[in-house]
Design an enzyme around this catalytic site. Sequence first.
Site, PDB file in Angstrom:
ATOM      1  N   ASN A   1      -1.687 -25.531 -31.036  1.00 29.86           N
ATOM      2  CA  ASN A   1      -1.995 -24.331 -31.841  1.00 29.86           C
ATOM      3  C   ASN A   1      -1.235 -23.099 -31.360  1.00 29.86           C
ATOM      4  OD1 ASN A   1      -4.894 -25.921 -31.320  1.00 29.86           O
ATOM      5  ND2 ASN A   1      -4.262 -25.650 -33.462  1.00 29.86           N
TER       6      ASN A   1
ATOM      7  N   ILE B   1      -0.373 -17.510 -31.669  1.00 30.84           N
ATOM      8  CA  ILE B   1      -1.576 -18.337 -31.581  1.00 30.84           C
ATOM      9  C   ILE B   1      -2.183 -18.536 -32.957  1.00 30.84           C
ATOM     10  CG2 ILE B   1      -3.824 -18.552 -30.471  1.00 30.84           C
ATOM     11  CD1 ILE B   1      -2.798 -16.312 -28.539  1.00 30.84           C
ATOM     12  N   CYS B   2      -2.548 -19.772 -33.253  1.00 32.47           N
ATOM     13  CA  CYS B   2      -3.247 -20.028 -34.511  1.00 32.47           C
ATOM     14  C   CYS B   2      -4.747 -20.080 -34.220  1.00 32.47           C
ATOM     15  CB  CYS B   2      -2.778 -21.364 -35.094  1.00 32.47           C
ATOM     16  SG  CYS B   2      -3.582 -21.765 -36.620  1.00 32.47           S
ATOM     17  N   LEU B   3      -5.415 -18.982 -34.522  1.00 38.19           N
ATOM     18  CA  LEU B   3      -6.842 -18.891 -34.211  1.00 38.19           C
ATOM     19  C   LEU B   3      -7.501 -18.071 -35.314  1.00 38.19           C
ATOM     20  CD1 LEU B   3      -9.013 -19.534 -32.070  1.00 38.19           C
ATOM     21  CD2 LEU B   3      -8.425 -17.390 -30.955  1.00 38.19           C
TER      22      LEU B   3
END
Lengths: 590, 170
Positions: free
Chosen positions: B81, B88-90
Amino acid sequence: MDSDEDLLDAYDGDSAEDYYYSGGDSDVDDYIAGGDEDEDDGGDCGYASDDDSTLRSEKVYTVLKVSDIQQRQEESISHVSSVLSISRVAACVLLCHYKWNVSQLHDEWFADEEKVRRTVGLLSRPVVQFPNAKELTCGICFESHPLDQIHSAVCGHPYCTTCWKGYITTSINDGPGCLLLRCPDPSCRASVGQDMILKLASDEDKEKYSRYFVRSYIEDKKKTKWCPAPGCENAVEFELGSNIYDVTCLCSHGFCWNCTEEAHRPVDCGTVSKWILKNSAESENMNWILANSKPCPKCKRPIEKNQGCMHMTCTPPCKFEFCWLCLGAWSDHGERTGGFYACNRYEAAKQEGLYDEAERRREMAKNSLERYTHYYERWASNQTSRQKAIADLHQMQTVHLEKLSDKLKEPESQLKFVIEAWQQIIECRRVLKWTYAYGYYLPEHEHAKKQLFEYLQGEAEAGLERLHQCAEKELLVFLGDDEPQADFKTFRPKLAGLTRVTRSYFENLVRALENGLSDVNTQPACSTSISSKNADGAGKGKGGKGKGSTSRSGRNAARDGDDDDHWNCDRCTYANPDSVSSCQMCHNER
Amino acid sequence: MANSNLPRRIIKETQRLLSEPAPGISASPSEENMRYFNVMILGPSQSPYEGGVFKLELFLPEEYPMAAPKVRFLTKIYHPNIDKLGRICLDILKDKWSPALQIRTVLLSIQALLSAPNPDDPLSENIAKHWKTNEAEAVETGELTAFLLALRHKKFPSSHSSLLFANFYS
């Protein structure tokens, strides 16, 4: 917008005080422009009421103005709030969640109310409570505030006025998601109701919010769509299941409900999108380049030859000199190749078949480009003509009609046949325009169909030209300063008659094309949809004004008149000897 | 100075981050710009990143807390991620942001992401595939990066590390 409303006002007003005796279809349906109330001026020219109108007056769609939408929303909200015994605010939250599908909402609510409440965020009681506090800390800015500056959704999570405002503004500016706003606390699912948003948002944001609210009603449902005309705020509700998608908005914009491109009967949505893509695609440029240029043999840039001599010099920096015919270097040309201007190398090579492939491709590209250009030009010129007609109609309604009514001392309601003529012209231009896209995609090998199509299209062009001419040029006479009032008595039935004839011709044309010209293949069905209708019209005696009807009734007669020693072809009327079973002209089976 | 009209909320958050830091996380504001934070996150124990020290930068935009902070890994990390540039993939950094979240909660979420990578919602397609098809191997690669980091931070006796370095780079 103003002009559009004028157009419709003129429409409604006219039919109300209809001067001519009515053919029985006086219940006005604003939503189908031109469909109904123009059948009634039969007294002057001897037409009976046209049965076509009944086909067109079946109402399959409704135009919704913003006020209509709001009213429907209002009804849904009241209904839900009374049936489920909940507040109106809660009803709004539920309806937004259920995409305004009241029955689904009811079903799920009565099946499991708790579950619905949980997913939607309609809590029955607060999660947190501060019964004795005088001040509370806002969960966003972390400041303490007196209770009167603290707000919370049903859950009770406290946030101060400023932070709520910031939260609501941000969410409204983020888009329609604000309709499903939740408490800022990440673990809390409580919904934030409309009352709170409207209390805390700025005026500008409130307006945005209510726009989103109205939009949700149209965009969340499958059977409603916005009118795609620029600046138009109406929506169209369509009864799914009908296969005629042409709708006309109150703003007078006609469009296909299925693909939201402009109305395009008799052509189907797929063809339209292909055609539009083709019109805009680079591929035509490529075709042109291929057809009209050759690549420089050295640098490969395409070159168009625009002057006479075969001695080409490529533009700098290449500067390669070559022969246009053989694409060989010019330095090779001279006495030994047969002189500069008689490049026999080319002829020789062609005989050997060396250039065939490239040459053939160029030729093909040129042909297909020419073919496309042919259809496109006619498509585009009908489009331009239609735009002009729309402008003319507007001019007629706003300026000329009044003038004419003054001059002829007749009320405007009696002159509505002029408006109808113009409306018919606009509609016909649209149909005609799309027949060119139809023609372009008609398979090359279906000769019979193509012939019939071109014949029908030609007739349509001619008929429409006559109507257009009459409405444009012949009317000018009456707008001048002289007094040709006597003529007007003959002009009225002429224009009204042409309008009627052209309308029924185009309606038949549309139907025939939509059937894929199926008449061509099956003989019994031959000329049922087109000829019989017109033959009918001709049978009524005085209806022979349109070229379309006369020519086809003639054809019909020909079919009946099979003599002893020959038979007349159904399609092309050619008299064939009895000894052959298919037409010698068009190869149609007997 | 940009720092002079810093919202009270940011000051309070900063004070709390410094006085009671979350375990395994340190965040301190830059001296020139109080909205810019230097962040260190320790690789969570029992994760492929155990032993690693990851540097991040965190910036609070003008709209904060109505808009999410911007966070990026400065240390390279092998994680489905997180991409090569450290993005960041959040969800809470994007559409699930809520003003009721804080710097602390964001950093804790990132730490949790290190413990539990989510290959179903990947930023780096390749790593995610790797993670899904062969988790053990992917974890090993993750461990490797953490290990190399640990080396850089001198957590291992140098004789040991030079030997391993020789192995990894041969």
